[in-house]
Design a protein around this motif. Structure first.
Motif, PDB file in Angstrom:
ATOM      1  N   MET A   1       0.845  -1.180   0.000  1.00 25.81           N
ATOM      2  CA  MET A   1       0.000   0.000   0.000  1.00 25.81           C
ATOM      3  C   MET A   1       0.891   1.245   0.000  1.00 25.81           C
ATOM      4  O   MET A   1       1.892   1.291   0.705  1.00 25.81           O
ATOM      5  CB  MET A   1      -0.899  -0.008   1.237  1.00 25.81           C
ATOM      6  CG  MET A   1      -1.768   1.227   1.345  1.00 25.81           C
ATOM      7  SD  MET A   1      -2.834   1.268   2.800  1.00 25.81           S
ATOM      8  CE  MET A   1      -4.101   0.154   2.273  1.00 25.81           C
ATOM      9  N   LYS A   2       0.506   2.238  -0.778  1.00 26.03           N
ATOM     10  CA  LYS A   2       1.234   3.505  -0.821  1.00 26.03           C
ATOM     11  C   LYS A   2       0.657   4.431   0.255  1.00 26.03           C
ATOM     12  O   LYS A   2      -0.504   4.812   0.185  1.00 26.03           O
ATOM     13  CB  LYS A   2       1.095   4.137  -2.200  1.00 26.03           C
ATOM     14  CG  LYS A   2       1.801   3.344  -3.292  1.00 26.03           C
ATOM     15  CD  LYS A   2       1.564   3.942  -4.644  1.00 26.03           C
ATOM     16  CE  LYS A   2       2.363   5.226  -4.770  1.00 26.03           C
ATOM     17  NZ  LYS A   2       2.370   5.780  -6.119  1.00 26.03           N
ATOM     18  N   VAL A   3       1.484   4.755   1.241  1.00 23.50           N
ATOM     19  CA  VAL A   3       1.041   5.554   2.393  1.00 23.50           C
ATOM     20  C   VAL A   3       1.826   6.861   2.441  1.00 23.50           C
ATOM     21  O   VAL A   3       3.060   6.860   2.474  1.00 23.50           O
ATOM     22  CB  VAL A   3       1.229   4.771   3.711  1.00 23.50           C
ATOM     23  CG1 VAL A   3       0.710   5.577   4.892  1.00 23.50           C
ATOM     24  CG2 VAL A   3       0.547   3.412   3.643  1.00 23.50           C
ATOM     25  N   PHE A   4       1.094   7.958   2.447  1.00 29.73           N
ATOM     26  CA  PHE A   4       1.668   9.310   2.501  1.00 29.73           C
ATOM     27  C   PHE A   4       1.495   9.811   3.927  1.00 29.73           C
ATOM     28  O   PHE A   4       0.372  10.033   4.377  1.00 29.73           O
ATOM     29  CB  PHE A   4       0.920  10.199   1.508  1.00 29.73           C
ATOM     30  CG  PHE A   4       1.495  11.568   1.305  1.00 29.73           C
ATOM     31  CD1 PHE A   4       2.724  11.746   0.697  1.00 29.73           C
ATOM     32  CD2 PHE A   4       0.781  12.686   1.685  1.00 29.73           C
ATOM     33  CE1 PHE A   4       3.234  13.016   0.478  1.00 29.73           C
ATOM     34  CE2 PHE A   4       1.277  13.961   1.468  1.00 29.73           C
ATOM     35  CZ  PHE A   4       2.512  14.128   0.862  1.00 29.73           C
ATOM     36  N   LEU A   5       2.584   9.946   4.667  1.00 32.77           N
ATOM     37  CA  LEU A   5       2.538  10.372   6.063  1.00 32.77           C
ATOM     38  C   LEU A   5       2.907  11.846   6.177  1.00 32.77           C
ATOM     39  O   LEU A   5       3.924  12.282   5.634  1.00 32.77           O
ATOM     40  CB  LEU A   5       3.497   9.526   6.901  1.00 32.77           C
ATOM     41  CG  LEU A   5       3.175   8.035   6.955  1.00 32.77           C
ATOM     42  CD1 LEU A   5       4.276   7.273   7.677  1.00 32.77           C
ATOM     43  CD2 LEU A   5       1.821   7.799   7.612  1.00 32.77           C
ATOM     44  N   VAL A   6       2.065  12.594   6.908  1.00 34.68           N
ATOM     45  CA  VAL A   6       2.247  14.037   7.033  1.00 34.68           C
ATOM     46  C   VAL A   6       2.346  14.423   8.500  1.00 34.68           C
ATOM     47  O   VAL A   6       1.461  14.111   9.288  1.00 34.68           O
ATOM     48  CB  VAL A   6       1.052  14.798   6.396  1.00 34.68           C
ATOM     49  CG1 VAL A   6       1.235  16.300   6.536  1.00 34.68           C
ATOM     50  CG2 VAL A   6       0.859  14.397   4.945  1.00 34.68           C
ATOM     51  N   SER A   7       3.414  15.114   8.859  1.00 33.88           N
ATOM     52  CA  SER A   7       3.526  15.700  10.191  1.00 33.88           C
ATOM     53  C   SER A   7       2.881  17.074  10.123  1.00 33.88           C
ATOM     54  O   SER A   7       3.400  17.992   9.486  1.00 33.88           O
ATOM     55  CB  SER A   7       4.992  15.822  10.621  1.00 33.88           C
ATOM     56  OG  SER A   7       5.063  16.489  11.867  1.00 33.88           O
ATOM     57  N   ALA A   8       1.723  17.220  10.794  1.00 37.88           N
ATOM     58  CA  ALA A   8       0.951  18.458  10.724  1.00 37.88           C
ATOM     59  C   ALA A   8       1.481  19.554  11.645  1.00 37.88           C
ATOM     60  O   ALA A   8       1.039  20.693  11.565  1.00 37.88           O
ATOM     61  CB  ALA A   8      -0.513  18.176  11.064  1.00 37.88           C
ATOM     62  N   ASN A   9       2.416  19.233  12.510  1.00 34.76           N
ATOM     63  CA  ASN A   9       2.925  20.215  13.471  1.00 34.76           C
ATOM     64  C   ASN A   9       3.757  21.296  12.770  1.00 34.76           C
ATOM     65  O   ASN A   9       4.757  21.005  12.127  1.00 34.76           O
ATOM     66  CB  ASN A   9       3.777  19.518  14.530  1.00 34.76           C
ATOM     67  CG  ASN A   9       4.298  20.475  15.578  1.00 34.76           C
ATOM     68  OD1 ASN A   9       3.620  21.433  15.935  1.00 34.76           O
ATOM     69  ND2 ASN A   9       5.485  20.222  16.058  1.00 34.76           N
ATOM     70  N   THR A  10       3.313  22.540  12.907  1.00 32.52           N
ATOM     71  CA  THR A  10       4.061  23.671  12.347  1.00 32.52           C
ATOM     72  C   THR A  10       4.430  24.682  13.427  1.00 32.52           C
ATOM     73  O   THR A  10       4.982  25.741  13.114  1.00 32.52           O
ATOM     74  CB  THR A  10       3.249  24.379  11.241  1.00 32.52           C
ATOM     75  OG1 THR A  10       2.017  24.845  11.797  1.00 32.52           O
ATOM     76  CG2 THR A  10       2.966  23.441  10.069  1.00 32.52           C
ATOM     77  N   GLU A  11       4.109  24.360  14.669  1.00 34.40           N
ATOM     78  CA  GLU A  11       4.370  25.297  15.772  1.00 34.40           C
ATOM     79  C   GLU A  11       5.812  25.209  16.239  1.00 34.40           C
ATOM     80  O   GLU A  11       6.345  24.117  16.416  1.00 34.40           O
ATOM     81  CB  GLU A  11       3.423  25.025  16.939  1.00 34.40           C
ATOM     82  CG  GLU A  11       1.976  25.268  16.600  1.00 34.40           C
ATOM     83  CD  GLU A  11       1.717  26.675  16.080  1.00 34.40           C
ATOM     84  OE1 GLU A  11       2.298  27.635  16.610  1.00 34.40           O
ATOM     85  OE2 GLU A  11       0.925  26.808  15.135  1.00 34.40           O
ATOM     86  N   GLU A  57       2.543  13.714  -6.890  1.00 33.26           N
ATOM     87  CA  GLU A  57       3.706  12.913  -7.280  1.00 33.26           C
ATOM     88  C   GLU A  57       3.625  11.479  -6.767  1.00 33.26           C
ATOM     89  O   GLU A  57       4.054  10.544  -7.442  1.00 33.26           O
ATOM     90  CB  GLU A  57       4.995  13.564  -6.764  1.00 33.26           C
ATOM     91  CG  GLU A  57       5.362  14.832  -7.491  1.00 33.26           C
ATOM     92  CD  GLU A  57       6.569  15.535  -6.875  1.00 33.26           C
ATOM     93  OE1 GLU A  57       7.343  14.880  -6.143  1.00 33.26           O
ATOM     94  OE2 GLU A  57       6.716  16.740  -7.122  1.00 33.26           O
ATOM     95  N   PHE A  58       3.084  11.282  -5.559  1.00 38.54           N
ATOM     96  CA  PHE A  58       3.101   9.964  -4.928  1.00 38.54           C
ATOM     97  C   PHE A  58       1.836   9.144  -5.193  1.00 38.54           C
ATOM     98  O   PHE A  58       1.874   7.920  -5.190  1.00 38.54           O
ATOM     99  CB  PHE A  58       3.322  10.132  -3.420  1.00 38.54           C
ATOM    100  CG  PHE A  58       3.565   8.855  -2.678  1.00 38.54           C
ATOM    101  CD1 PHE A  58       4.659   8.054  -2.969  1.00 38.54           C
ATOM    102  CD2 PHE A  58       2.705   8.456  -1.670  1.00 38.54           C
ATOM    103  CE1 PHE A  58       4.885   6.873  -2.274  1.00 38.54           C
ATOM    104  CE2 PHE A  58       2.921   7.288  -0.958  1.00 38.54           C
ATOM    105  CZ  PHE A  58       4.014   6.493  -1.275  1.00 38.54           C
ATOM    106  N   SER A  59       0.698   9.784  -5.423  1.00 38.15           N
ATOM    107  CA  SER A  59      -0.596   9.110  -5.622  1.00 38.15           C
ATOM    108  C   SER A  59      -0.857   8.071  -4.522  1.00 38.15           C
ATOM    109  O   SER A  59      -0.949   6.877  -4.783  1.00 38.15           O
ATOM    110  CB  SER A  59      -0.646   8.421  -6.988  1.00 38.15           C
ATOM    111  OG  SER A  59      -0.527   9.357  -8.018  1.00 38.15           O
ATOM    112  N   PRO A  60      -1.012   8.539  -3.270  1.00 40.36           N
ATOM    113  CA  PRO A  60      -1.164   7.592  -2.158  1.00 40.36           C
ATOM    114  C   PRO A  60      -2.494   6.853  -2.153  1.00 40.36           C
ATOM    115  O   PRO A  60      -3.492   7.333  -2.706  1.00 40.36           O
ATOM    116  CB  PRO A  60      -1.060   8.503  -0.931  1.00 40.36           C
ATOM    117  CG  PRO A  60      -1.539   9.832  -1.399  1.00 40.36           C
ATOM    118  CD  PRO A  60      -1.090   9.933  -2.835  1.00 40.36           C
TER     119      PRO A  60
END
Length: 140
Positions: A1-11, A57-60
């Motif tokens: 499975m193609k999994v796109f992981l995002v760290s949402a922390n911008t603080e 680009e990744f098409s998760p």
């Protein structure tokens, strides 16, 4: 499975935090045979453009969003941090119809509240083992 992981922390109060928990999830998923791309939004000037590019680009087949904190833990003058998470999830939902999975410490403390606040269509699953990722149930 193609999994796109995002760290949402911008603080960056106190000091910027590296997404070590998400990196551990990424490594475990990779070791379980999944194709992983991880994106840390901490220093991105335009998260919308960055997410659009990464997803295109990744098409998760699945997008995981790490919710590190829901507030800054300052009892005198608390700063609510879920607005940025909501924005990130909304952007991901606009760009892709793939399930979105929330996780990390901030999410784990109040999962129902985070889902309710987000008020967008979210995929949600509890992982009992990263190898079962493809068998998660998603609710929308």
């Amino acid at each position: 499975m193609k999994v796109f992981l995002v760290s949402a922390n911008t603080e960056q109060f106190n000091m910027p935090a590296m997404p070590l928990g998400l990196a551990c999830v990424a490594e475990a998923a990779k070791n379980a045979g999944h194709d992983i791309t991880m994106l840390d939004l901490m220093f991105e000037a335009d998260i919308s453009v960055t997410l659009k590019s990464g997803i295109a680009e990744f098409s998760p087949e699945c997008i995981g969003v790490a919710v590190r904190n829901i507030d800054d833990q300052n009892p005198a003058n608390p700063m609510f941090l879920l607005e940025k998470v909501k924005e990130i999830v909304t952007i991901c939902r606009d760009l892709s119809s793939t399930p979105i999975v929330l996780g990390d410490a901030g999410y784990s403390m109040f999962p129902e509240s985070v889902l309710a606040y987000s008020s967008v269509r979210l995929g949600f699953c509890m992982l009992y083992g990263i190898k079962k990722l493809e068998k998660c149930s998603f609710f929308t």
